[in-house]
Design an enzyme around this catalytic site. Structure first.
Site, mmCIF file in Angstrom:
data_model
loop_
_atom_site.group_PDB
_atom_site.id
_atom_site.type_symbol
_atom_site.label_atom_id
_atom_site.label_comp_id
_atom_site.label_asym_id
_atom_site.label_seq_id
_atom_site.Cartn_x
_atom_site.Cartn_y
_atom_site.Cartn_z
ATOM 1 N N GLU A 182 -49.266 7.268 15.260
ATOM 2 C CA GLU A 182 -50.429 7.976 14.926
ATOM 3 C C GLU A 182 -50.525 9.370 16.017
ATOM 4 O OE1 GLU A 182 -51.563 3.390 15.369
ATOM 5 O OE2 GLU A 182 -49.843 4.996 15.873
ATOM 6 N N SER A 207 -16.881 -19.101 7.155
ATOM 7 C CA SER A 207 -17.636 -19.996 6.331
ATOM 8 C C SER A 207 -18.284 -21.032 7.225
ATOM 9 C CB SER A 207 -17.174 -20.624 5.076
ATOM 10 O OG SER A 207 -15.730 -21.379 5.604
ATOM 11 N N HIS A 260 -46.378 6.922 19.667
ATOM 12 C CA HIS A 260 -46.626 5.968 18.483
ATOM 13 C C HIS A 260 -46.773 6.812 17.236
ATOM 14 C CE1 HIS A 260 -47.953 2.088 20.779
ATOM 15 N NE2 HIS A 260 -46.453 2.587 21.041
ATOM 16 N N CYS A 275 -53.754 4.191 20.956
ATOM 17 C CA CYS A 275 -53.880 4.984 19.978
ATOM 18 C C CYS A 275 -55.505 5.281 19.447
ATOM 19 C CB CYS A 275 -52.967 4.598 18.715
ATOM 20 S SG CYS A 275 -51.212 4.852 19.043
ATOM 21 N N SER A 307 -15.682 -20.802 22.036
ATOM 22 C CA SER A 307 -16.280 -21.957 22.830
ATOM 23 C C SER A 307 -15.211 -22.280 23.829
ATOM 24 C CB SER A 307 -16.437 -23.400 21.900
ATOM 25 O OG SER A 307 -15.112 -23.416 21.251
#
Length: 365
Positions: A53, A298, A51, A85, A224
């Site tokens: 930290e 569209s 991470h 952490c 489809s």
């Protein structure tokens, strides 16, 4: 800008470096400051990695005891792919932690702040929170709903045309805008388009940047009746990254053929004869796909907006005029009958993209 905001801004910039690599985890940056000098900094670089930290503390050029840690997201308290952490922060005797926003993950959500405070660490939270929430809008949507964050991208001329009357569309916008689109693709988990776009343009739907390494998104095609050709570039180049959403109208033998070459096929219920987008995004969320960028025609754009799956719109506007009553526009479909029922957008932001404009807006929920 005060010092607290300055160091948090630095942490935000660092967090952005993980875009496209940490999904479905959040973008997090961290800065360690002692005697008003940055002694260490880091960010979450890739999914499953240390991470922010941890990286920031590991990079410290001086003892972090008594220092202030600036971190964009609340430190975790649980053991996942990495240790918590908060434990490291306490072990290193960091005196103060300044947090951009609390973690919406139910496994954390305030627990890290509470643990640090109960252990004698001074904690301040909510610094530049709005900016950090925007940076982590994908993570927030996914971790709280299990659904992917959906962006609808389009490009048009100033008079609202996405192509000419002959359907020619290369290129509506300039090179800068096109590069920005590829950077967007690199940040999201998947790109979605419709089968008509695949048939007409035969796009690759991949990321083509000069960087040697770029995250490549999944390519989702709505089809489809399964009209797609096996020779389509999107399948030929990366079949394992291709996802086709179809319906029961698809030929079972063609489904098997596509699956044999590595394409993932999702059979969805119908919605007005088309793939149900509502079903599809739920299925994608279950597959841990946290974000989707729609790049289609569209009809798909209107369907996505109508079903409510779109969270954000990004529109590139070129300083050109094409005209033509039959020239396509970004959003088509059946349309909305009355202005009072129009879909409302909020927090609109406009920036330059070379000669073009890039407009970002969020759908009012």
């Amino acid at each position: 800008m005060n010092d607290t905001q300055k160091y948090m801004e630095r942490a935000i910039r660092l967090a952005g470096k993980g875009a496209g690599w940490v999904n479905p985890n959040p973008l997090v940056g961290a800065v360690v400051v002692k005697d008003n000098v940055i002694i260490g900094e880091g960010y979450h670089q890739y999914f499953g990695g240390p991470h922010a930290e941890v990286n920031a503390i590991a990079a410290c050029t001086a003892d972090p005891a008594g220092a202030t840690l600036y971190v964009t997201l609340e430190p975790c308290t649980h053991t996942g792919k990495t240790p918590p952490c908060t434990q490291l922060i306490l072990e290193k005797h960091i005196a103060k932690v300044i947090i951009g926003m609390s973690d919406p993950n139910p496994l954390v959500n305030g627990k890290g702040i509470e643990l640090l405070r109960n252990s004698g660490v001074e904690v301040e939270s909510g610094v530049l929170e709005h900016k950090i929430r925007r940076q982590n809008e994908v993570f927030i949507k996914y971790i709280t709903t299990g659904m992917p964050f959906v962006v609808l991208k389009s490009a048009m001329t100033l008079d609202g045309k996405t192509a000419s009357v002959t359907r020619a569309s290369r290129w509506i916008t300039g090179e800068t805008s096109r590069k920005m689109v590829h950077r967007m693709r690199a940040q999201y988990s998947a790109v979605m388009t419709g089968i008509n776009t695949v048939i007409q343009d035969d796009p690759l739907l991949n990321v083509r940047l000069k960087k040697k390494q770029s995250h490549q998104p999944l390519r989702i095609i709505l089809d489809s009746t399964l009209k797609i050709s096996r020779e389509a570039k999107v399948i030929q180049t990366e079949p394992l990254l291709s996802v086709i959403a179809t319906t029961h109208h698809a030929d079972p033998e063609k489904i098997q053929m596509l699956e044999r070459i590595g394409v993932h096929v999702i059979v969805c219920p119908e919605d007005n004869g088309q793939v149900s987008l509502e079903y599809l995004v739920k299925a994608l969320g279950a597959m841990e796909i946290d974000s989707v960028m729609i790049e289609g025609g569209s009809t798909l754009a209107f369907s996505a907006i109508r079903t409510g799956i779109v969270d954000k719109l990004v529109t590139f506007i070129a300083p050109r005029i094409l005209g033509g009553e039959k020239a396509p526009t970004p959003v088509g479909g059946a349309g909305i009958e009355h202005p009072d029922a129009a879909v409302e957008l909020v927090d609109m932001e406009v920036k330059k993209a070379g000669k073009d404009l890039c407009v970002e807006a969020w759908i009012k929920k």
